[in-house]
Design an enzyme around this catalytic site. Structure first.
Site, PDB file in Angstrom:
ATOM      1  N   GLU A   5      -7.505   5.516   5.514  1.00 36.69           N
ATOM      2  CA  GLU A   5      -7.686   4.471   4.487  1.00 36.69           C
ATOM      3  C   GLU A   5      -8.224   5.155   3.239  1.00 36.69           C
ATOM      4  O   GLU A   5      -9.290   5.766   3.293  1.00 36.69           O
ATOM      5  CB  GLU A   5      -8.690   3.451   5.014  1.00 36.69           C
ATOM      6  CG  GLU A   5      -8.960   2.266   4.150  1.00 36.69           C
ATOM      7  CD  GLU A   5      -7.867   1.202   4.215  1.00 36.69           C
ATOM      8  OE1 GLU A   5      -7.156   1.071   3.210  1.00 36.69           O
ATOM      9  OE2 GLU A   5      -7.737   0.513   5.261  1.00 36.69           O
ATOM     10  N   GLU A  21       0.888  -1.171   0.000  1.00 35.16           N
ATOM     11  CA  GLU A  21       0.000   0.000   0.000  1.00 35.16           C
ATOM     12  C   GLU A  21       0.926   1.221   0.000  1.00 35.16           C
ATOM     13  O   GLU A  21       1.406   1.655   1.045  1.00 35.16           O
ATOM     14  CB  GLU A  21      -0.935  -0.053   1.212  1.00 35.16           C
ATOM     15  CG  GLU A  21      -1.837  -1.292   1.155  1.00 35.16           C
ATOM     16  CD  GLU A  21      -2.718  -1.484   2.376  1.00 35.16           C
ATOM     17  OE1 GLU A  21      -2.771  -0.584   3.245  1.00 35.16           O
ATOM     18  OE2 GLU A  21      -3.366  -2.542   2.465  1.00 35.16           O
TER      19      GLU A  21
END
Ligand SMILES: [Zn+2]
Length: 307
Positions: free
Chosen positions: A174, A22
């Site tokens: 997120e 990520e």
């Protein structure tokens, strides 16, 4: 009503690469380290690349998911030759940024993540916390070009398994959709802005500003739904096109959720709930096709620094 008072938030940690593929958090942390950001006004800032081996390999994890290793039980488990790398790393991070639940722990821990789901910008909380919900309200008021949402996982602190639970306060940022192993400028800028706004809020809070209360909405995780599977455990359907990319759009009974490989539609059963983490790449192995949440409104008290 008198404002609720909190001590100064003077030690902050920003972590990225908890999941090594990520990339937004990885590069935000690397850039902060390159610029030697270790103090901003009244706030000392620690930057951490949480899972360096997984980051080098551009994988979510090497042996086990690091962001499931921060329960009290796992943090106090004895280390043996067979302890997975990520469980050792969780204990190292707990020693550096915690220990979880102690006075020594950093005041605020922000852990940066990406999702392949179309979730926009979300702040994820383990449990309700007036101070971090005020930061959420502030970010929402400044980033008006996109929806900014809060998700509450509702876990008691001892069972909270995410890195941010090590801080006295904490949340995950997120942002998606972004494929694993990919960077996107729009998402990089979104996360960077949210981190910068958080640090700006802390300066104002530490300088004695009162933040007025008000209402905020949060999505409270209720349950997760797995893919339809055959007896061997192989999935037999994909997310339905009408659900794909429609995170946070209310799912009503009878709405399509899966499309089988033979062409049949599977509909949502049960109560109205909001889907999120729809078709998140990393959740296939966790047997989660999407999560479902209730939406609730919380009335925040005014808050200010305890003097
Ligand atoms: Zn992640």
């Amino acid at each position: 009503m008198e404002p609720t008072c909190f001590p100064a938030v003077s030690r902050v940690a920003v972590s990225g690469g908890t999941h090594g593929n990520e990339l937004t958090g990885v590069y935000i942390v690397r850039e902060m380290q390159k610029q030697e950001v270790d103090k901003v006004g009244s706030v000392s800032v620690t930057t951490v690349l949480a899972n360096p081996r997984a980051t080098d390999a551009c994988r979510r994890y090497i042996e086990t998911d690091l962001n499931r290793c921060f329960t009290n039980a796992l943090l106090s488990a004895p280390i043996t030759d067979s302890t997975p790398y990520e469980m050792r790393r969780a204990q190292e991070l707990n020693a550096q940024l915690g220990p979880k639940g102690s006075e020594k722990a950093v005041d605020l821990l922000i852990d940066l993540h990406n999702t392949t789901a179309n979730m926009g910008l979300c702040l994820i909380f383990d449990s309700l916390d007036w101070l971090t919900l005020h930061i959420y309200k502030y970010i929402q008021s400044k980033m008006t070009k996109m929806p900014v949402r809060a998700i509450q996982l509702n876990k008691p602190r001892s069972d909270a398994y995410c890195l941010e639970s090590v801080g006295k306060h904490g949340f995950a940022i997120e942002v998606g959709p972004q494929p694993n192993g990919v960077l996107r400028a729009d998402i990089y800028n979104t996360v960077k802005t949210a981190v910068d706004l958080t640090i700006t809020w802390l300066q104002e809070f530490n300088s004695g500003c009162t933040f007025e209360g008000g209402e905020v909405e949060a999505y409270i995780a209720a349950k997760s739904v797995d893919y339809p599977r055959d007896p061997d455990g192989k999935i037999t359907a994909v997310i339905h096109p009408k659900l794909q990319d429609n995170d946070f759009k209310l799912l009503q009974p009878g709405d399509p959720v899966f499309l089988s490989f033979s062409g049949e539609t599977v509909n949502h059963e049960g109560e109205e709930l909001y889907p999120f983490f729809v078709n998140e790449c990393a959740y296939y192995e966790k047997k989660i096709a999407f999560h479902l949440a209730r939406r609730e409104t919380f009335t925040l008290p005014s808050i200010r620094l305890r003097t």
